[in-house]
Motif scaffolding. Sequence first.
Motif, PDB file in Angstrom:
ATOM      1  N   TYR A 362       0.842  -1.207   0.000  1.00 56.94           N
ATOM      2  CA  TYR A 362       0.000   0.000   0.000  1.00 56.94           C
ATOM      3  C   TYR A 362       0.874   1.253   0.000  1.00 56.94           C
ATOM      4  N   ALA A 363       1.924   1.204  -0.805  1.00 57.61           N
ATOM      5  CA  ALA A 363       2.885   2.305  -0.853  1.00 57.61           C
ATOM      6  C   ALA A 363       2.413   3.468  -1.730  1.00 57.61           C
ATOM      7  N   GLU A 364       1.463   3.196  -2.623  1.00 57.61           N
ATOM      8  CA  GLU A 364       0.978   4.239  -3.526  1.00 57.61           C
ATOM      9  C   GLU A 364      -0.355   4.796  -3.029  1.00 57.61           C
ATOM     10  N   ASP A 365      -0.580   6.095  -3.279  1.00 63.99           N
ATOM     11  CA  ASP A 365      -1.849   6.706  -2.876  1.00 63.99           C
ATOM     12  C   ASP A 365      -3.037   6.027  -3.545  1.00 63.99           C
ATOM     13  N   SER A 366      -2.813   5.466  -4.732  1.00 65.58           N
ATOM     14  CA  SER A 366      -3.898   4.803  -5.462  1.00 65.58           C
ATOM     15  C   SER A 366      -4.409   3.546  -4.748  1.00 65.58           C
ATOM     16  N   SER A 367      -3.630   3.054  -3.766  1.00 64.53           N
ATOM     17  CA  SER A 367      -4.041   1.848  -3.037  1.00 64.53           C
ATOM     18  C   SER A 367      -4.918   2.172  -1.829  1.00 64.53           C
ATOM     19  N   PHE A 368      -5.172   3.452  -1.612  1.00 66.47           N
ATOM     20  CA  PHE A 368      -5.935   3.904  -0.443  1.00 66.47           C
ATOM     21  C   PHE A 368      -7.303   3.225  -0.352  1.00 66.47           C
ATOM     22  N   ALA A 369      -8.064   3.245  -1.444  1.00 68.84           N
ATOM     23  CA  ALA A 369      -9.425   2.674  -1.426  1.00 68.84           C
ATOM     24  C   ALA A 369      -9.389   1.178  -1.176  1.00 68.84           C
ATOM     25  N   ALA A 370      -8.428   0.500  -1.811  1.00 71.91           N
ATOM     26  CA  ALA A 370      -8.321  -0.957  -1.642  1.00 71.91           C
ATOM     27  C   ALA A 370      -7.981  -1.298  -0.192  1.00 71.91           C
ATOM     28  N   PHE A 371      -7.091  -0.515   0.412  1.00 78.39           N
ATOM     29  CA  PHE A 371      -6.708  -0.766   1.802  1.00 78.39           C
ATOM     30  C   PHE A 371      -7.889  -0.558   2.739  1.00 78.39           C
ATOM     31  N   ARG A 372      -8.572   0.545   2.582  1.00 76.29           N
ATOM     32  CA  ARG A 372      -9.728   0.833   3.444  1.00 76.29           C
ATOM     33  C   ARG A 372     -10.795  -0.243   3.313  1.00 76.29           C
ATOM     34  N   SER A 373     -11.039  -0.638   2.070  1.00 73.37           N
ATOM     35  CA  SER A 373     -12.058  -1.654   1.804  1.00 73.37           C
ATOM     36  C   SER A 373     -11.702  -2.986   2.453  1.00 73.37           C
ATOM     37  N   GLU A 374     -10.458  -3.432   2.266  1.00 72.72           N
ATOM     38  CA  GLU A 374     -10.029  -4.723   2.811  1.00 72.72           C
ATOM     39  C   GLU A 374      -9.982  -4.685   4.338  1.00 72.72           C
ATOM     40  N   LEU A 375      -9.504  -3.582   4.893  1.00 71.20           N
ATOM     41  CA  LEU A 375      -9.398  -3.447   6.347  1.00 71.20           C
ATOM     42  C   LEU A 375     -10.774  -3.517   7.008  1.00 71.20           C
ATOM     43  N   THR A 376     -11.715  -2.734   6.504  1.00 75.44           N
ATOM     44  CA  THR A 376     -13.053  -2.725   7.112  1.00 75.44           C
ATOM     45  C   THR A 376     -13.765  -4.054   6.900  1.00 75.44           C
ATOM     46  N   LYS A 377     -13.543  -4.680   5.751  1.00 77.44           N
ATOM     47  CA  LYS A 377     -14.175  -5.978   5.488  1.00 77.44           C
ATOM     48  C   LYS A 377     -13.682  -7.030   6.478  1.00 77.44           C
ATOM     49  N   ARG A 378     -12.353  -7.077   6.677  1.00 77.86           N
ATOM     50  CA  ARG A 378     -11.775  -8.092   7.566  1.00 77.86           C
ATOM     51  C   ARG A 378     -12.237  -7.879   9.018  1.00 77.86           C
ATOM     52  N   VAL A 379     -12.301  -6.622   9.445  1.00 80.46           N
ATOM     53  CA  VAL A 379     -12.688  -6.346  10.832  1.00 80.46           C
ATOM     54  C   VAL A 379     -14.201  -6.493  11.014  1.00 80.46           C
ATOM     55  N   TRP A 380     -14.988  -6.185   9.991  1.00 80.68           N
ATOM     56  CA  TRP A 380     -16.433  -6.430  10.061  1.00 80.68           C
ATOM     57  C   TRP A 380     -16.700  -7.931  10.249  1.00 80.68           C
ATOM     58  N   ASP A 381     -15.930  -8.750   9.523  1.00 78.13           N
ATOM     59  CA  ASP A 381     -16.098 -10.207   9.629  1.00 78.13           C
ATOM     60  C   ASP A 381     -15.598 -10.740  10.964  1.00 78.13           C
ATOM     61  N   LEU A 382     -14.562 -10.120  11.518  1.00 77.02           N
ATOM     62  CA  LEU A 382     -13.967 -10.611  12.767  1.00 77.02           C
ATOM     63  C   LEU A 382     -13.485  -9.412  13.584  1.00 77.02           C
ATOM     64  N   SER A 383     -14.365  -8.922  14.448  1.00 78.46           N
ATOM     65  CA  SER A 383     -14.043  -7.689  15.173  1.00 78.46           C
ATOM     66  C   SER A 383     -13.145  -7.928  16.378  1.00 78.46           C
ATOM     67  N   VAL A 399      -2.932   6.270   3.048  1.00 77.72           N
ATOM     68  CA  VAL A 399      -3.191   5.044   3.812  1.00 77.72           C
ATOM     69  C   VAL A 399      -2.926   5.301   5.296  1.00 77.72           C
ATOM     70  N   THR A 400      -1.879   6.060   5.584  1.00 77.24           N
ATOM     71  CA  THR A 400      -1.556   6.398   6.971  1.00 77.24           C
ATOM     72  C   THR A 400      -2.697   7.154   7.635  1.00 77.24           C
ATOM     73  N   ARG A 401      -3.385   8.008   6.879  1.00 83.22           N
ATOM     74  CA  ARG A 401      -4.501   8.768   7.450  1.00 83.22           C
ATOM     75  C   ARG A 401      -5.650   7.849   7.889  1.00 83.22           C
ATOM     76  N   VAL A 402      -5.822   6.741   7.170  1.00 90.27           N
ATOM     77  CA  VAL A 402      -6.831   5.755   7.584  1.00 90.27           C
ATOM     78  C   VAL A 402      -6.458   5.184   8.948  1.00 90.27           C
ATOM     79  N   LEU A 403      -5.176   4.864   9.127  1.00 90.33           N
ATOM     80  CA  LEU A 403      -4.713   4.332  10.410  1.00 90.33           C
ATOM     81  C   LEU A 403      -4.876   5.358  11.527  1.00 90.33           C
ATOM     82  N   LEU A 404      -4.634   6.617  11.213  1.00 91.68           N
ATOM     83  CA  LEU A 404      -4.807   7.677  12.208  1.00 91.68           C
ATOM     84  C   LEU A 404      -6.247   7.722  12.712  1.00 91.68           C
TER      85      LEU A 404
END
Length: 600
Positions: A362-383, A399-404
């Motif tokens: 997730y080094a490129e800004d273009s990966s932001f949406a994919a990271f957010r989508s995968e992160l929320t999906k995984r945690v929704w399935d297993l909180s 991507v760092t801003r999502v973590l913040l």
Amino acid sequence: MNPQSSREVLRGMFQEAQLNERYRLLSKLSEPLKKAERDIVGREHETTQLLASMSRPELCNALLLAEAGTGKTALVQATMLVDKDRLYLEVDPARMISEAGTAENMAAILKGFFDEAEDFIKDEKHELVLFIDEFHQIIQLSDAAVEAIKPVLAASGTRGIRIIAATTYEEFHKHISPNQPLVERLQRINLNPPDQATTIKILQGMAERYGVADEFIDDHIFRQIYEYTQRYMPASAQPRKSILVLDSMVGWTRLTHRPMDRDLLADVLMETLNVNVAFKVDGAKIKKQLDEKVFSQDWATSAVARRLQLSVADLNDKGKPMASLLFTGSTGVGKTELTKQLAKLLFGDDQRHLIRFDMTEYAEDSSFAAFRSELTKRVWDLSHAVLLFDEVEKASAMVTRVLLQVLDDGRLNDDNNREVSFLNTYIVLTTNAGSEIYKSISQYAADDTGSGKQLMEYEKLIRRSISSTTGDNRFPPELLGRIDAIVPFQPLSQPTQQKIVRKKLRQMVQEVFVKHNVRVDVDSRVLQYLIEDKGDTDSDAGGARAAVAKLTDEVTTAVATFLNEHPSERRIRIDVVGDLVSDDKNLLSSDAYVEVSAVR
């Protein structure tokens, strides 16, 4: 005439009207609103608002706005209880859409429906209240449908029709708010979720109704239902989410006669949400259990154990993830291994409950949406999980801003705009930033236990080094202020590497015996060869990971080859052939190699 008998008379009038072909659409697309199944608590103010809206002389239409499950229908049912002179009908948008067949026909269906409603009012001399839940379903069909309903709303007072529309905030903003003339014809009533006290009253009423009230010693379980659903079901609204949990508990009690206690609540939450609120960690043994898998990192395991004590005692910040830790150190020193042990300690396994992200992806800004989508999906399935963000310094700024946001609020919206809770996650960030400090530590401050005595002298330098990195290896300094603890890992000494490789070697010998029924003898010089002749204690050399890789490449591969070529052998040995540099310092290089042979 009391309100109850008045309503029955009105319902009887409507049932007779249903037999009249003159009211074909009215009777086909609506039904008398059902009575509430539960006592309606804490909506007195909103009921008055709704009655006042319907008492207006001209625009007597209301729009109830609330999240799904907040009680929009219940409010209308509560209003019906005190409004004895009007007949309340619930309009079915899905049936209306089906009757229309196409979006183009919807305007005609709407006009015919409301014309029949007006005729019914004139004939029967009683006002109608038309309740349209999911109001947006009609509005979103076509512009013609919107234009057809506007005149009805504008003349509702003179025609005697009261319309109560209901929808969610999301659907309102998407389909209704862009049409300002439509919005102006509806008096907006916001319906907030009930507070804890009101929700508990609703749950107590349910318990009375279903005959389980005596199973509760006090209100403690009701409070826990509210608090747990608030914490673990952020995408759902009160009181529905609490009602669903209590409803499930009643089902289990009726079937199994289990008491309505915290154990049953924990089982229901595990069953419905996959959230384990009953997990127990022995606070006195946390450090010992962490040390079982991670060698010579005493300071690191102590730091993690201290943070876990807060969670075990339930004294952590309830508005943030359970804990957030930054593991810092060179490659192969045990950062990932400690994270795995943390997941195993907390949740019983280090596979399913460890959610891992390689941040180099997730080094490129273009990966932001994919990271957010995968992160929320995984945690929704297993909180209920440990989240590992490996090499976080490699992530893009977006991507760092999502973590913040996750570290600050413990919440994030997913692709469906559902709120996903991170409040029950343990977050581990790892970084190799500041590697030059660890190189100095490995050369001048070696420590076979990882006690931290040497690391303490470098603590400020480590933090400064991490925050001042630049370029592709830049650690985002804004993350440092959001993290509960920075956990430095001591570079591994030669004795520690030897301990780790010895353990892996034993595991390999055991695996060969179990899978192939072959006993393996190991020459004492094998460890010496791997660690002293082939090993490297430099902090950039890969630590235990590199040593284990050499074990796999030179020893395990040789054993596998021998087993495949000699399947009938039942005892083999591993030797080091040749001279070792560690035995003879005069040698410039080693000509030694690993050899596997049968034992005769």
